[in-house]
Design an enzyme around this catalytic site. Structure first.
Site, mmCIF file in Angstrom:
data_model
loop_
_atom_site.group_PDB
_atom_site.id
_atom_site.type_symbol
_atom_site.label_atom_id
_atom_site.label_comp_id
_atom_site.label_asym_id
_atom_site.label_seq_id
_atom_site.Cartn_x
_atom_site.Cartn_y
_atom_site.Cartn_z
ATOM 1 C CG ASP A 38 -2.194 0.841 0.973
ATOM 2 O OD1 ASP A 38 -3.223 0.251 0.595
ATOM 3 O OD2 ASP A 38 -2.131 2.073 1.145
ATOM 4 C CE1 TYR A 155 -12.100 4.373 -10.630
ATOM 5 C CE2 TYR A 155 -14.392 4.130 -11.282
ATOM 6 C CZ TYR A 155 -13.309 3.706 -10.543
ATOM 7 O OH TYR A 155 -13.433 2.618 -9.714
#
Length: 262
Positions: A38, A155
């Site tokens: 992450d 997106y």
């Protein structure tokens, strides 16, 4: 709980929250060795600490998925640590709400980098290892990669790229027995989408459009990821699976029967 992933090494990106965290929990509960990355190592430690996995079953790495060298290092460290890689889960994504005349160039490039470039980087680094293990890739795409949305063109473009990259890699690596699939979540109740459910107008719109009448949960997305990663999906490749409560099954015409009953 079935142990479909005992002896399997899984690398996941964006694993500290939402769908990624649920996928870690699901796969680990079924015996997988987890290599999780992450952007924030502290967030990873906080999220994955409660799983109480031993060092021989868990590796955590900070990784900026927009940096090809960091992604490659994450994959290489995984293989060096555990000796193999069986499953890659690409989960990073970023959106931007704007009209095409409003979105700044830097914002466009960031959406593409986080959402699409990251999948390319990870697949490029992981594929030689996956060929050796006859492994699998599961990408987190979106129903927004299958259709267009109002105000989310960047997106849509990025997730549309993930959808077709999934198909293309599935074709390229089918003879190597590497399967490449994607889940396409609809509205999912994660911290990132909380603002939608807190907006009364947006919530009302979703309530009227979702055939199942509710958002999905991260655990439901993780279940789909685990299925596509498992041997139960051994003859499934190149699939972009909507997990959306029936949203993309509808035409969005009026709810005639409901209106008649009212």
């Amino acid at each position: 709980m079935p142990q479909r992933f005992t002896g399997k090494v899984v690398a996941l990106t964006a694993a500290a929250s939402g769908i990624g965290l649920s996928a870690v929990r699901k796969l680990a509960s079924e015996g997988a060795v987890i290599s999780a990355s992450d952007l924030s190592i502290d967030a990873l430690k906080e999220a994955l600490g409660p799983l109480d996995l031993s060092e021989d079953r868990l590796m955590m790495r900070q990784c900026d998925v927009t940096d090809m060298q960091q992604v490659r290092a994450f994959i290489d460290d995984t293989v060096e640590r555990f000796g193999q890689l069986d499953i890659l889960v690409n989960n990073a994504g970023l959106g931007a709400l704007a009209d095409v005349t409003e979105l700044e160039e830097d914002a466009w490039h960031k959406v593409i980098a986080v959402t699409l470039d990251s999948v390319f980087y990870a697949c490029r680094a992981a594929m030689p290892h996956l060929v050796r293990t006859q492994g699998a890739v599961v990408n987190t795409a979106s129903i927004s990669g299958l259709f267009g949305d109002n105000g989310l063109f960047a997106y849509n473009a990025a997730k549309g790229g993930v959808v077709n990259l999934t198909r293309a890699l599935a074709v390229d690596y089918a003879r190597d027995n590497v399967r490449v699939n994607a889940v396409c979540p609809g509205l999912t109740a994660t911290p990132r989408t909380a603002w939608m459910m807190e907006d009364a107008k947006i919530k009302a719109e979703y309530d009227s459009r979702l055939p199942m009448g509710r958002p999905g949960t991260p655990d439901e997305m993780a279940d789909a990821i685990a299925f596509l990663a498992s041997s139960e999906a051994s003859y499934i490749t190149g699939v972009n699976l909507p997990v959306d409560g029936g949203l993309t099954a509808a035409t969005n015409q009026p709810q005639f029967l409901r209106m008649r009953s009212d």
